[in-house]
Design an enzyme around this catalytic site. Structure first.
Site, PDB file in Angstrom:
ATOM      1  CB  THR A 314       2.061   8.041  -0.110  1.00 25.27           C
ATOM      2  OG1 THR A 314       0.865   8.021  -0.886  1.00 25.27           O
ATOM      3  CG2 THR A 314       2.713   9.402  -0.272  1.00 25.27           C
ATOM      4  CB  SER A 329       3.443   4.162   5.708  1.00 27.13           C
ATOM      5  OG  SER A 329       3.622   3.720   4.386  1.00 27.13           O
ATOM      6  CG  ASN A 542      -1.002   3.987  12.402  1.00 30.71           C
ATOM      7  OD1 ASN A 542      -1.962   3.372  12.860  1.00 30.71           O
ATOM      8  ND2 ASN A 542      -0.864   4.214  11.118  1.00 30.71           N
ATOM      9  CG  LEU A 543      -2.022   9.890  10.749  1.00 31.09           C
ATOM     10  CD1 LEU A 543      -2.322  11.069  11.642  1.00 31.09           C
ATOM     11  CD2 LEU A 543      -1.289  10.333   9.504  1.00 31.09           C
ATOM     12  CB  CYS A 544      -4.400   5.740   9.479  1.00 33.70           C
ATOM     13  SG  CYS A 544      -3.765   7.153   8.564  1.00 33.70           S
ATOM     14  CD  GLU A 546      -2.833   1.957   9.256  1.00 33.22           C
ATOM     15  OE1 GLU A 546      -1.970   2.296   8.438  1.00 33.22           O
ATOM     16  OE2 GLU A 546      -3.457   2.785   9.950  1.00 33.22           O
ATOM     17  N   PRO A 728      -5.993   3.251   5.172  1.00 37.07           N
ATOM     18  CG  PRO A 728      -6.302   5.262   6.271  1.00 37.07           C
ATOM     19  CD  PRO A 728      -5.329   4.150   6.126  1.00 37.07           C
ATOM     20  CB  ALA A 730      -6.761   8.627   1.226  1.00 36.68           C
ATOM     21  CB  THR A 731      -2.952   9.192  -2.017  1.00 34.13           C
ATOM     22  OG1 THR A 731      -3.264  10.233  -1.100  1.00 34.13           O
ATOM     23  CG2 THR A 731      -2.361   9.822  -3.265  1.00 34.13           C
ATOM     24  CB  ILE A 732      -2.049   4.070  -3.061  1.00 31.93           C
ATOM     25  CG1 ILE A 732      -2.772   3.296  -1.960  1.00 31.93           C
ATOM     26  CG2 ILE A 732      -0.770   4.709  -2.544  1.00 31.93           C
ATOM     27  CD1 ILE A 732      -1.992   2.095  -1.466  1.00 31.93           C
TER      28      ILE A 732
END
Length: 916
Positions: A314, A329, A542-544, A546, A728, A730-732
């Site tokens: 994103t 990212s 990180n945040l997610c 991975e 994840p 999610a958006t892409i």
């Protein structure tokens, strides 16, 4: 049959027609069908037909009593309403009244718009004509089988009103089409085409110039407005415009195009200057700025993007080609035990978040509550108050207004503040010691898992008294930890606490179930398998969860993400491995280019990224690929396919980075890395087994010629220190119109919410299979709604279809973990691995996380248990089922209280968008 003296019916336009008793039966039958949920081609039951006949006869008898030569059609309909009311058929009556209202509105619109006036942008008004809309729909729906124009028109008419503006008319038409997606999946494309028309009107402004010519003008306009990098004007815009293929606009489904329109397309004063292919080419140009053959490479990048083969993360889509190209990212940083550094990192987080970065902070080194503050001789309040400040920073700096700021805080579970840390997401207690808007995770050493398994104690320390513990892993950590435990017992460590390891573990899992946090990530395999062990320590993810990269005071780790769309590389015959290879090579080049083009909000981020050059190539669309192949997720075939596919992707990604190293040079810290010694990710599985002394059930079999690649890497080097991470998406994935990451489908019919609104989604593969078997109808839609998108409870669905379309909570967790293990053996970083459990209990949760650990996973992500988030049932008559829907009686399997999980806790939110 009643004998009529009345022979004429006056129509609404003043003309007359002979009375036809069959029309009364058709009108009443229509209301019955609507109430029964039947299509016009489906037959009513015999009891309904008999009752309709009786009502029609009484209506005819009432008509006879008028004893007139003619009767107005509205009077006849009034008589039908009267008889339905007399019979007590209130729901049928309601359907008939609504039918009359809809037909009345449609007639008014078709008749020249006498009642509907549309406001133009210049302030004038024009009469609305429905026939023009119907002609437009005929053009737009060409080639879309199963897209019901009549239903679109019906839904559209309900949203019109006098004074609506031209844009409102477009929006009403789009809304009408999108509202029918659950009835006909083809409507995803119909609604997308209607939205495309709106975009063309806005961006192309009705110009007669070609799509390509306007692309050149919009690039120039963006540069003049200060949005786009002036270097874009150095491209041969005419050559690039000729490469644009507007037909690829038709690849979009509605939800993906809506997200692009709302949040990704560049705009000037809320007016978009990008159509879809303009957008893809702008992103491609931004990634090709430093290429010698920049037009050739931009077109290659554009082909990847516009064909939905590979989608960049994103931030890259937001900012590529702009004057602030923050394309990365994820950012990972370490917070040191120093007041100045604590607030420096928080300030850095704000800068990184502003430009759409997701944040992972390691807080383990910050001293716990009760430690001495040397400068004042007071006692510290520990890490919790600082985390509250970080939480509020995430809220205040919401990624440039495009999506919410997303941070994740990590600590190791031996930290003395761990018991407060795991309660940060509780919605009770002191609000000053809660972080409702920030994620939390534990960086778990193998030693804790061993102590829990062996029924032993575990000691909590204040990190300021065991300063080297956070920098150690594997056997070295365990030896040093045992030393500190002995020191504590002998009184040489002031602050410590001994707990039963299993009791601490139980507290962690209890909070994880109740709040969705803290996530469980594993310190030792993340470090032991790292190619960069010679450069320091991985202190968190990180945040997610991975990304796994080294951090320090001097270096904020950065990762650049993008994902291959597997569903675009597969047919019913299998995967197109040649196509995958080409997509991977182009994608690795795109990701590597990000590093040099990127705008770095902090010097620490710039230093780290240029030194190590990590990229994270991921995947999405795995579940959709399995649907195409007709392979159930819960099957040995799927496990084997996952292994084969990831081995291929790992091999090709490493090979592509190796070739880039030959062209551009290796990353500067290559010497001394695992790569430099000819060690590839699959080789590091045995290192974990050695360090753990067992406790590993991870397969390490291979099928490709890895010896050849090892030699090549040793000779040519690597352009990137890490090459793979599964985010994840999610958006892409929504943009690409496919399923997320390696995720199983959450439900076959569901509603997803994000900043662009709420979207109904239905599994088109399931619908196609049901249609082929003659099983798809309005009753099936009602059943899918009632059973929350599950096919298992629906008796008339065949067993093979049920197995193929099992949803996430219906697939055994062991299958998800086995597949994740097969992937993890090939991935040099990690994967955002969600865990699903339909019937949670303390024992089941513990067994699931222990299995994840034993199978060699480096990290896990959300725990998703059954929650109050269900399909909207407002259009479903649950009384027809004779039972309460499950959402009215959902209970916790452990506490017996109502389950009221937040959207974030059950993992259905959009926070994971910050990765992609």
């Amino acid at each position: 049959m009643v004998q009529h003296t009345l022979m004429q019916i006056e129509k609404r336009d003043g003309s007359f027609a002979s009375f036809d008793p069959a029309k009364i039966i058709r009108a009443i039958s229509g209301a019955f069908r609507e109430e029964r949920g039947l299509e016009s081609t489906q037959l009513l039951g015999n009891s309904d037909l008999a009752r309709i006949g009786e009502i029609a006869t009484r209506v005819e008898q009432e008509i006879e009593k008028f004893n007139r030569d003619s009767l107005h059609v509205e009077e006849v309909q009034d008589l039908i309403e009267k008889e339905l009311l007399r019979e007590g058929l209130y729901e049928i009556l309601r359907r008939f009244i609504l039918f009359r209202e809809d037909r009345s509105r449609e007639r008014s619109l078709k008749g020249g718009g006498q009642r509907i006036h549309v406001a133009r942008s210049d302030g004038s008004e024009t009469l609305f004509r429905l026939d023009e809309v119907e002609s437009k729909l005929d053009r737009i729906l060409t080639g879309l089988k199963g897209a019901p124009k009549e239903k679109i028109v019906d839904a559209f008419c309900k949203n019109l009103y006098t004074g609506i503006d031209e844009s409102g008319v477009q929006d009403a038409l789009i809304l009408a089409a999108s509202s029918l997606i659950e009835e006909a999946p083809e409507m995803e494309y119909a609604a997308a085409r209607l939205l495309l028309q709106k975009i063309y009107d806005e961006v192309l402004e009705g110009s007669e110039e070609g799509y390509g010519t306007l692309f050149e003008k919009r690039i120039q306009q963006g540069v003049r407005a200060g949005l786009l990098d002036p270097r874009l004007l150095t491209f041969d815009l005419k050559a690039l415009s000729q490469a644009l293929d507007p037909t690829r606009d038709l690849l979009f489904k509605y939800h993906g195009l809506k997200v692009l329109y709302d949040r990704y397309f560049l705009h000037i004063k809320e007016k978009r200057i990008e159509a879809p292919q303009f957008f893809w080419m702008r992103v491609a140009m931004g990634l090709a700025l430093n290429e010698e053959q920049k037009e050739e490479q931009a077109i290659a990048f554009y082909l990847n993007l516009s064909n939905l083969l590979f989608i960049s993360g994103t931030p890259t889509l937001f900012n590529s080609g702009t004057v602030h190209p923050q394309l990365s990212s994820c950012y990972l940083s370490t917070v040191e035990d120093d007041l100045d550094h604590i607030f420096k990192v928080i300030a850095d987080d704000a800068k990184l978040s502003k430009w759409a970065g997701g944040i992972g902070n390691d807080w383990t080194d910050v001293r716990a509550r009760g430690a001495t503050i040397k400068g004042t001789n007071g006692l510290t309040q520990g890490i919790i108050p600082f985390l509250k400040v970080a939480n509020d920073t995430a809220v205040a700096v919401n990624q440039g207004g495009k999506r919410r700021g997303s941070f994740c805080a990590y600590i190791e579970p031996w930290h003395l503040d761990v018991e407060e840390f795991i309660e940060l997401k509780k919605n009770t207690g002191d609000e000053r010691r809660r972080t409702p808007d920030m994620n939390t995770a534990l960086w778990v050493p193998d030693l804790l898992m061993k102590r829990v398994n062996e029924g032993k104690t575990f000691t909590l320390f204040n990190p300021c008294e065991v300063k080297d513990l956070h920098t150690l892993y594997g056997q070295a950590f365990e030896e040093r930890y045992a030393f500190y435990e002995q020191e504590a017992q002998e009184g040489r460590i002031r602050q410590h606490k001994t707990v039963i390891a299993e009791e601490l573990w139980r507290k962690i899992l209890t909070m994880l179930f109740e709040t969705g946090h803290p996530w469980i990530t594993f310190k030792d395999p993340s470090n032991i398998r790292s190619a960069q062990r010679h450069c320091g320590v991985i202190r968190s993810s990180n945040l997610c969860t991975e990304i796994l990269l080294n951090t320090s005071r001097e270096e904020t780790a950065v990762c650049n993400l993008g994902s291959i769309n597997l569903s675009r590389h597969v047919t019913e015959e299998g995967f197109d491995f040649n196509g995958l290879k080409q997509t991977v090579r182009t994608a690795i080049r795109m990701l590597d280019n990000v590093i040099d083009i990127n705008y770095y909000p902090t010097e620490e981020a710039r230093r780290s990224n240029l030194k190590h050059r990590p990229v994270g190539l991921g995947v999405m669309g795995w579940q959709e690929a399995l649907f195409i192949l007709k392979v159930p997720y819960e099957s040995e075939e799927a496990i084997k396919l996952s292994d084969t596919l990831l081995e291929t992707l790992s091999y090709e990604a490493i090979d592509a980075s190796c070739d880039l190293a030959k062209e551009r040079g290796s990353y500067s810290s290559f010497a001394g890395s695992m790569w430099s010694k000819g060690i590839v990710p699959i080789d590091t599985v045995k290192l974990v087994a050695q360090e753990r002394g067992g406790y590993l059930d991870m397969d390490s079999a291979t099928s490709l010629n890895w010896d050849k690649l090892r030699k090549k890497v040793t000779l040519q080097g690597m352009r990137n220190c890490q090459v793979m991470a599964i985010a994840p998406t999610a958006t892409i994935a929504q943009i690409a119109g496919t399923t997320q990451s390696f995720e199983p489908l959450y439900a076959n019919l569901y509603v997803k919410s994000n900043l662009s609104g709420e979207f109904s989604s239905i599994n088109s593969y399931l619908i196609d299979d049901l249609k082929r078997r003659g099983l798809f109808d309005s009753e099936m839609i009602a059943d899918l709604k009632y059973f929350d998108g599950s096919v298992l409870p629906i008796d008339r669905i065949p067993e093979d279809v049920k197995q193929l379309y099992k949803t996430a909570f219906e697939i055994g967790p062991e299958w998800l973990l086995m597949a994740a293990s097969k992937r993890q053996k090939w991935i040099d970083m990690g994967q955002s691995q969600n865990l699903y459990i339909a019937n949670p209990s303390g024992k089941a949760l513990s067994e699931m996380y222990f299995k994840a650990w034993r199978l060699g996973l480096k990290t896990t992500y959300y725990l998703r248990s059954k929650s109050a988030t269900q399909i909207e049932k407002s259009t479903l008559d649950v009384n027809k089922k004779g039972l309460q829907p499950r959402w009215m009686k959902a209970k916790s399997a452990t506490s017996g209280i109502e389950v009221k999980r937040s959207a974030q806790a059950c993992g259905l939110d959009s926070s994971c968008e910050s990765c992609q």
